[in-house]
Design a protein around this motif. Structure first.
Motif, PDB file in Angstrom:
ATOM      1  N   HIS A  15       0.842  -1.190   0.000  1.00  0.00           N
ATOM      2  CA  HIS A  15       0.000   0.000   0.000  1.00  0.00           C
ATOM      3  C   HIS A  15       0.880   1.244   0.000  1.00  0.00           C
ATOM      4  CE1 HIS A  15      -3.232   2.754   0.905  1.00  0.00           C
ATOM      5  NE2 HIS A  15      -4.097   1.771   0.886  1.00  0.00           N
ATOM      6  N   ALA A  16       0.546   2.185  -0.874  1.00  0.00           N
ATOM      7  CA  ALA A  16       1.357   3.395  -1.015  1.00  0.00           C
ATOM      8  C   ALA A  16       1.369   4.239   0.260  1.00  0.00           C
ATOM      9  CB  ALA A  16       0.838   4.230  -2.180  1.00  0.00           C
ATOM     10  N   ARG A  17       0.282   4.178   1.045  1.00  0.00           N
ATOM     11  CA  ARG A  17       0.203   5.013   2.244  1.00  0.00           C
ATOM     12  C   ARG A  17       0.723   4.302   3.500  1.00  0.00           C
ATOM     13  NH1 ARG A  17      -5.726   7.350   2.739  1.00  0.00           N
ATOM     14  NH2 ARG A  17      -4.734   8.232   4.600  1.00  0.00           N
ATOM     15  N   ALA A  18       1.065   3.047   3.374  1.00  0.00           N
ATOM     16  CA  ALA A  18       1.549   2.290   4.538  1.00  0.00           C
ATOM     17  C   ALA A  18       2.942   2.777   4.940  1.00  0.00           C
ATOM     18  CB  ALA A  18       1.577   0.802   4.221  1.00  0.00           C
ATOM     19  N   LYS A  19       3.113   3.039   6.236  1.00  0.00           N
ATOM     20  CA  LYS A  19       4.396   3.489   6.754  1.00  0.00           C
ATOM     21  C   LYS A  19       5.126   2.376   7.516  1.00  0.00           C
ATOM     22  CE  LYS A  19       2.957   8.323   7.134  1.00  0.00           C
ATOM     23  NZ  LYS A  19       2.807   9.487   8.048  1.00  0.00           N
ATOM     24  N   ARG A  20       4.382   1.327   7.854  1.00  0.00           N
ATOM     25  CA  ARG A  20       4.978   0.209   8.584  1.00  0.00           C
ATOM     26  C   ARG A  20       4.233  -1.075   8.244  1.00  0.00           C
ATOM     27  NH1 ARG A  20       1.773  -0.750  13.197  1.00  0.00           N
ATOM     28  NH2 ARG A  20       0.223   0.885  13.603  1.00  0.00           N
ATOM     29  N   LEU A  21       4.772  -2.188   8.665  1.00  0.00           N
ATOM     30  CA  LEU A  21       4.113  -3.471   8.420  1.00  0.00           C
ATOM     31  C   LEU A  21       2.990  -3.645   9.436  1.00  0.00           C
ATOM     32  CD1 LEU A  21       7.318  -3.787   7.659  1.00  0.00           C
ATOM     33  CD2 LEU A  21       6.638  -6.138   7.231  1.00  0.00           C
ATOM     34  N   ARG A  22       1.837  -4.123   8.968  1.00  0.00           N
ATOM     35  CA  ARG A  22       0.681  -4.242   9.854  1.00  0.00           C
ATOM     36  C   ARG A  22      -0.077  -5.531   9.568  1.00  0.00           C
ATOM     37  NH1 ARG A  22      -3.659   0.635  10.994  1.00  0.00           N
ATOM     38  NH2 ARG A  22      -4.485  -0.200  12.943  1.00  0.00           N
ATOM     39  N   LEU A  23      -0.269  -6.325  10.614  1.00  0.00           N
ATOM     40  CA  LEU A  23      -0.976  -7.604  10.486  1.00  0.00           C
ATOM     41  C   LEU A  23      -2.426  -7.463  10.919  1.00  0.00           C
ATOM     42  CD1 LEU A  23       1.637 -10.156  11.851  1.00  0.00           C
ATOM     43  CD2 LEU A  23       0.468 -10.347   9.646  1.00  0.00           C
ATOM     44  N   ARG A  31      -4.127 -10.920   6.857  1.00  0.00           N
ATOM     45  CA  ARG A  31      -3.608  -9.967   5.878  1.00  0.00           C
ATOM     46  C   ARG A  31      -2.432  -9.189   6.471  1.00  0.00           C
ATOM     47  NH1 ARG A  31      -7.608  -5.840   2.987  1.00  0.00           N
ATOM     48  NH2 ARG A  31      -8.252  -7.827   2.132  1.00  0.00           N
ATOM     49  N   LEU A  32      -1.386  -9.027   5.654  1.00  0.00           N
ATOM     50  CA  LEU A  32      -0.224  -8.232   6.036  1.00  0.00           C
ATOM     51  C   LEU A  32      -0.111  -7.067   5.059  1.00  0.00           C
ATOM     52  CD1 LEU A  32       2.397  -7.669   7.600  1.00  0.00           C
ATOM     53  CD2 LEU A  32       3.560  -9.252   6.033  1.00  0.00           C
ATOM     54  N   THR A  33      -0.252  -5.848   5.576  1.00  0.00           N
ATOM     55  CA  THR A  33      -0.100  -4.651   4.752  1.00  0.00           C
ATOM     56  C   THR A  33       1.321  -4.127   4.924  1.00  0.00           C
ATOM     57  OG1 THR A  33      -2.433  -4.098   5.068  1.00  0.00           O
ATOM     58  CG2 THR A  33      -1.000  -2.343   4.268  1.00  0.00           C
ATOM     59  N   VAL A  34       1.984  -3.857   3.816  1.00  0.00           N
ATOM     60  CA  VAL A  34       3.390  -3.434   3.872  1.00  0.00           C
ATOM     61  C   VAL A  34       3.594  -2.207   2.980  1.00  0.00           C
ATOM     62  CG1 VAL A  34       4.144  -5.805   4.282  1.00  0.00           C
ATOM     63  CG2 VAL A  34       4.097  -4.913   1.953  1.00  0.00           C
ATOM     64  N   PRO A  35       4.617  -1.382   3.279  1.00  0.00           N
ATOM     65  CA  PRO A  35       4.960  -0.255   2.402  1.00  0.00           C
ATOM     66  C   PRO A  35       5.407  -0.748   1.029  1.00  0.00           C
ATOM     67  CG  PRO A  35       5.961  -0.001   4.580  1.00  0.00           C
ATOM     68  CD  PRO A  35       5.422  -1.404   4.515  1.00  0.00           C
TER      69      PRO A  35
END
Length: 236
Positions: A15-23, A31-35
């Motif tokens: 994700h373009a707006r992700a600043k850190r890894l988030r589970l 789901r794992l969202t990553v920069p």
């Protein structure tokens, strides 16, 4: 990817707006969202460090899900009504027909789960913006627009233009929980962060916000909401 046999395949979303890894752990997926520029090595290391937490959280989620009744409800309580809405599953062309004065909804019994969810989305789009506007006036925290969505990871959000998004599933929760989410997003129109000033602003209007926040993190939505949350990809 999967890091243990006890977990399902982990969906990785850049994700373009992700600043850190988030589970995020859901009833039937992780789901794992990553920069955007996060490397595979960083992802593998993060998942390895999170493995114990992931297994424990996934197992707790499965217990909650299994304890829920797996039958479609005959009535449903929504956030702004003291009277439960009676549900009839019938043969009809429409996905649902809502009789507000009679507190009754007729659901097309073909694909009943999907049609029940369609009714909830309809109800949320009519009720949540009105409720948010009411709270906005009470708290003197104006916003621009309100959008209702079937969000997968967020209960609400507020952007820099003061447009607020609310998750349609909120209507399935008690009103004090819905109020907390609305106040949370309205407070972001004044403080666009989670600073101490933001939490102080939130506490002005919801002194029990910590308990309400914990409730949302530990409660589970009905099984039928999750079952139709993601349509199968037929292109594969």
């Amino acid at each position: 990817m999967s890091i243990t046999q006890d977990l399902p395949e982990i969906q990785i979303v850049r994700h373009a707006r992700a600043k850190r890894l988030r589970l995020r752990v859901f009833a039937n997926s992780i789901r794992l969202t990553v920069p955007l520029l996060c490397s595979s090595r960083q992802i593998d290391l993060f998942l390895k460090q999170s493995e114990s937490w992931l297994v424990e959280t996934w197992q707790k989620q499965q217990i909650i899900t299994q304890e829920q009744p797996q039958n479609l409800p005959e009535e449903i309580c929504l956030f702004d009504s003291s009277v439960a809405i009676q549900i009839d599953y019938v043969e009809q062309k429409e996905a649902f027909i809502y009789f507000a004065e009679k507190h009754t909804v007729r659901i097309n019994q073909t694909q009943a789960e999907l049609n029940l969810k369609a009714f909830i989305l309809f109800y949320a789009k009519h009720k949540l913006p009105q409720y948010l506007k009411q709270l906005s006036l009470e708290c003197a925290l104006p916003f621009a627009k309100c959008n209702i969505r079937h969000a997968k990871t967020r209960w609400g959000s507020c952007n820099q233009q003061h447009d607020i998004m609310l998750n349609a599933a909120l209507v399935l929760y008690p009103q004090h929980i819905v109020r907390y989410v609305c106040i949370h997003e309205l407070a972001h129109t004044r403080y666009f962060n989670h600073s101490l000033a933001f939490w102080s602003e939130l506490e002005k209007y919801d002194g029990a916000f910590k308990a309400h926040r914990k409730f949302l993190k530990t409660s589970a939505l009905p099984y039928w909401w999750h079952n139709v949350a993601k349509k199968p990809d037929l292109s594969r």
